[in-house]
Design a protein around this motif. Structure first.
Motif, PDB file in Angstrom:
ATOM      1  N   SER A 160       0.811  -1.214   0.000  1.00 25.42           N
ATOM      2  CA  SER A 160       0.000   0.000   0.000  1.00 25.42           C
ATOM      3  C   SER A 160       0.848   1.270   0.000  1.00 25.42           C
ATOM      4  N   LEU A 161       2.023   1.205   0.635  1.00 29.98           N
ATOM      5  CA  LEU A 161       2.829   2.406   0.841  1.00 29.98           C
ATOM      6  C   LEU A 161       4.104   2.410   0.013  1.00 29.98           C
ATOM      7  N   LEU A 162       4.452   3.564  -0.523  1.00 28.24           N
ATOM      8  CA  LEU A 162       5.728   3.713  -1.221  1.00 28.24           C
ATOM      9  C   LEU A 162       6.885   3.402  -0.288  1.00 28.24           C
ATOM     10  N   GLU A 163       6.742   3.763   0.979  1.00 27.62           N
ATOM     11  CA  GLU A 163       7.796   3.512   1.955  1.00 27.62           C
ATOM     12  C   GLU A 163       8.046   2.011   2.139  1.00 27.62           C
ATOM     13  N   SER A 164       6.991   1.222   2.110  1.00 24.19           N
ATOM     14  CA  SER A 164       7.137  -0.240   2.221  1.00 24.19           C
ATOM     15  C   SER A 164       7.832  -0.793   0.987  1.00 24.19           C
ATOM     16  N   LEU A 165       7.456  -0.300  -0.187  1.00 21.94           N
ATOM     17  CA  LEU A 165       8.109  -0.731  -1.422  1.00 21.94           C
ATOM     18  C   LEU A 165       9.571  -0.309  -1.420  1.00 21.94           C
ATOM     19  N   GLY A 166       9.845   0.920  -1.014  1.00 18.01           N
ATOM     20  CA  GLY A 166      11.225   1.400  -0.940  1.00 18.01           C
ATOM     21  C   GLY A 166      12.066   0.557  -0.005  1.00 18.01           C
ATOM     22  N   SER A 167      11.518   0.186   1.128  1.00 21.76           N
ATOM     23  CA  SER A 167      12.235  -0.650   2.088  1.00 21.76           C
ATOM     24  C   SER A 167      12.516  -2.032   1.515  1.00 21.76           C
ATOM     25  N   ARG A 168      11.553  -2.590   0.811  1.00 22.97           N
ATOM     26  CA  ARG A 168      11.731  -3.902   0.172  1.00 22.97           C
ATOM     27  C   ARG A 168      12.867  -3.848  -0.852  1.00 22.97           C
ATOM     28  N   ILE A 169      12.892  -2.779  -1.642  1.00 17.58           N
ATOM     29  CA  ILE A 169      13.945  -2.622  -2.654  1.00 17.58           C
ATOM     30  C   ILE A 169      15.297  -2.420  -1.984  1.00 17.58           C
ATOM     31  N   LEU A 170      15.349  -1.591  -0.942  1.00 24.44           N
ATOM     32  CA  LEU A 170      16.605  -1.360  -0.227  1.00 24.44           C
ATOM     33  C   LEU A 170      17.161  -2.655   0.365  1.00 24.44           C
ATOM     34  N   ASP A 171      16.288  -3.522   0.865  1.00 28.15           N
ATOM     35  CA  ASP A 171      16.747  -4.823   1.371  1.00 28.15           C
ATOM     36  C   ASP A 171      17.540  -5.558   0.296  1.00 28.15           C
ATOM     37  N   LYS A 172      17.034  -5.543  -0.925  1.00 30.61           N
ATOM     38  CA  LYS A 172      17.696  -6.247  -2.031  1.00 30.61           C
ATOM     39  C   LYS A 172      18.963  -5.517  -2.480  1.00 30.61           C
ATOM     40  N   LEU A 173      18.918  -4.187  -2.468  1.00 26.98           N
ATOM     41  CA  LEU A 173      20.088  -3.415  -2.895  1.00 26.98           C
ATOM     42  C   LEU A 173      21.277  -3.614  -1.971  1.00 26.98           C
ATOM     43  N   MET A 174      21.008  -3.892  -0.695  1.00 19.54           N
ATOM     44  CA  MET A 174      22.084  -4.026   0.288  1.00 19.54           C
ATOM     45  C   MET A 174      22.663  -5.442   0.359  1.00 19.54           C
ATOM     46  N   ILE A 175      22.177  -6.365  -0.446  1.00 19.55           N
ATOM     47  CA  ILE A 175      22.658  -7.748  -0.384  1.00 19.55           C
ATOM     48  C   ILE A 175      24.141  -7.882  -0.727  1.00 19.55           C
ATOM     49  N   PRO A 176      24.640  -7.320  -1.840  1.00 20.66           N
ATOM     50  CA  PRO A 176      26.071  -7.480  -2.124  1.00 20.66           C
ATOM     51  C   PRO A 176      26.925  -6.864  -1.005  1.00 20.66           C
ATOM     52  N   LEU A 177      27.891  -7.608  -0.530  1.00 22.73           N
ATOM     53  CA  LEU A 177      28.719  -7.139   0.583  1.00 22.73           C
ATOM     54  C   LEU A 177      29.532  -5.899   0.246  1.00 22.73           C
ATOM     55  N   GLN A 178      29.810  -5.674  -1.049  1.00 22.46           N
ATOM     56  CA  GLN A 178      30.569  -4.489  -1.451  1.00 22.46           C
ATOM     57  C   GLN A 178      29.762  -3.199  -1.310  1.00 22.46           C
ATOM     58  N   VAL A 179      28.433  -3.307  -1.238  1.00 23.12           N
ATOM     59  CA  VAL A 179      27.570  -2.125  -1.133  1.00 23.12           C
ATOM     60  C   VAL A 179      27.544  -1.657   0.310  1.00 23.12           C
ATOM     61  N   TYR A 180      27.931  -0.400   0.522  1.00 19.50           N
ATOM     62  CA  TYR A 180      27.868   0.124   1.883  1.00 19.50           C
ATOM     63  C   TYR A 180      26.799   1.190   2.057  1.00 19.50           C
ATOM     64  N   GLU A 181      26.217   1.666   0.951  1.00 19.86           N
ATOM     65  CA  GLU A 181      25.111   2.621   1.050  1.00 19.86           C
ATOM     66  C   GLU A 181      24.241   2.504  -0.188  1.00 19.86           C
ATOM     67  N   ALA A 182      22.925   2.613   0.024  1.00 14.47           N
ATOM     68  CA  ALA A 182      21.980   2.580  -1.087  1.00 14.47           C
ATOM     69  C   ALA A 182      20.893   3.615  -0.841  1.00 14.47           C
ATOM     70  N   SER A 183      20.432   4.232  -1.922  1.00 11.18           N
ATOM     71  CA  SER A 183      19.364   5.228  -1.844  1.00 11.18           C
ATOM     72  C   SER A 183      18.344   4.945  -2.931  1.00 11.18           C
ATOM     73  N   ILE A 184      17.092   5.225  -2.617  1.00 12.24           N
ATOM     74  CA  ILE A 184      16.035   5.079  -3.607  1.00 12.24           C
ATOM     75  C   ILE A 184      15.087   6.258  -3.520  1.00 12.24           C
ATOM     76  N   LYS A 185      14.615   6.679  -4.671  1.00  9.52           N
ATOM     77  CA  LYS A 185      13.584   7.710  -4.755  1.00  9.52           C
ATOM     78  C   LYS A 185      12.489   7.135  -5.640  1.00  9.52           C
ATOM     79  N   ILE A 186      11.273   7.103  -5.120  1.00  7.75           N
ATOM     80  CA  ILE A 186      10.126   6.605  -5.879  1.00  7.75           C
ATOM     81  C   ILE A 186       9.135   7.755  -6.013  1.00  7.75           C
ATOM     82  N   THR A 187       8.705   8.017  -7.240  1.00  2.00           N
ATOM     83  CA  THR A 187       7.816   9.142  -7.515  1.00  2.00           C
ATOM     84  C   THR A 187       6.545   8.647  -8.174  1.00  2.00           C
ATOM     85  N   LYS A 188       5.391   9.069  -7.643  1.00  2.00           N
ATOM     86  CA  LYS A 188       4.101   8.814  -8.292  1.00  2.00           C
ATOM     87  C   LYS A 188       3.937   9.903  -9.361  1.00  2.00           C
TER      88      LYS A 188
END
Length: 111
Positions: A65-93
């Motif tokens: 229902s929420l963009l914030e929930s979708l953003g959090s789900r995507i961030l979980d996946k973005l942070m999987i590679p150990l080389q990644v130390y920071e990830a950002s997402i912007k979602i716009t309706k």
């Protein structure tokens, strides 16, 4: 980074949104450690195609229902590679407000 990816997503809390996909714009960025590759092979860096896969996998899952929930789900996946130390997402309706104004959310995570 991956910028200006547009997808139709069934998301929203209002009755008129449920079952009616909305056009969303995704902009994501990851920062990695050890950005100098040992060789010129994709196996020595984070394959940035995973950025697209992180979004596609997240929007094809259970409806949110929420963009914030979708953003959090995507961030979980973005942070999987150990080389990644920071990830950002912007979602716009893209089509909620008339004119130039847009609603959305922006989120970041660090290790």
């Amino acid at each position: 980074f991956l910028r200006e990816l547009f997808r139709e997503v069934d998301i929203g809390i209002h009755t008129h949104e449920i079952g009616h996909p909305q056009r969303l714009r995704f902009d994501i960025e990851v920062l990695t450690l050890g950005s100098v590759p040992i060789s010129d092979r994709i196996t020595d860096v984070v394959d940035y195609e995973y950025l697209l896969e992180s979004i596609e996998d997240s929007i094809s899952g259970t409806r949110l229902s929420l963009l914030e929930s979708l953003g959090s789900r995507i961030l979980d996946k973005l942070m999987i590679p150990l080389q990644v130390y920071e990830a950002s997402i912007k979602i716009t309706k893209m089509d909620i407000l008339e004119g130039d104004a847009k609603f959305g959310c922006q989120m970041s995570r660090k290790r």
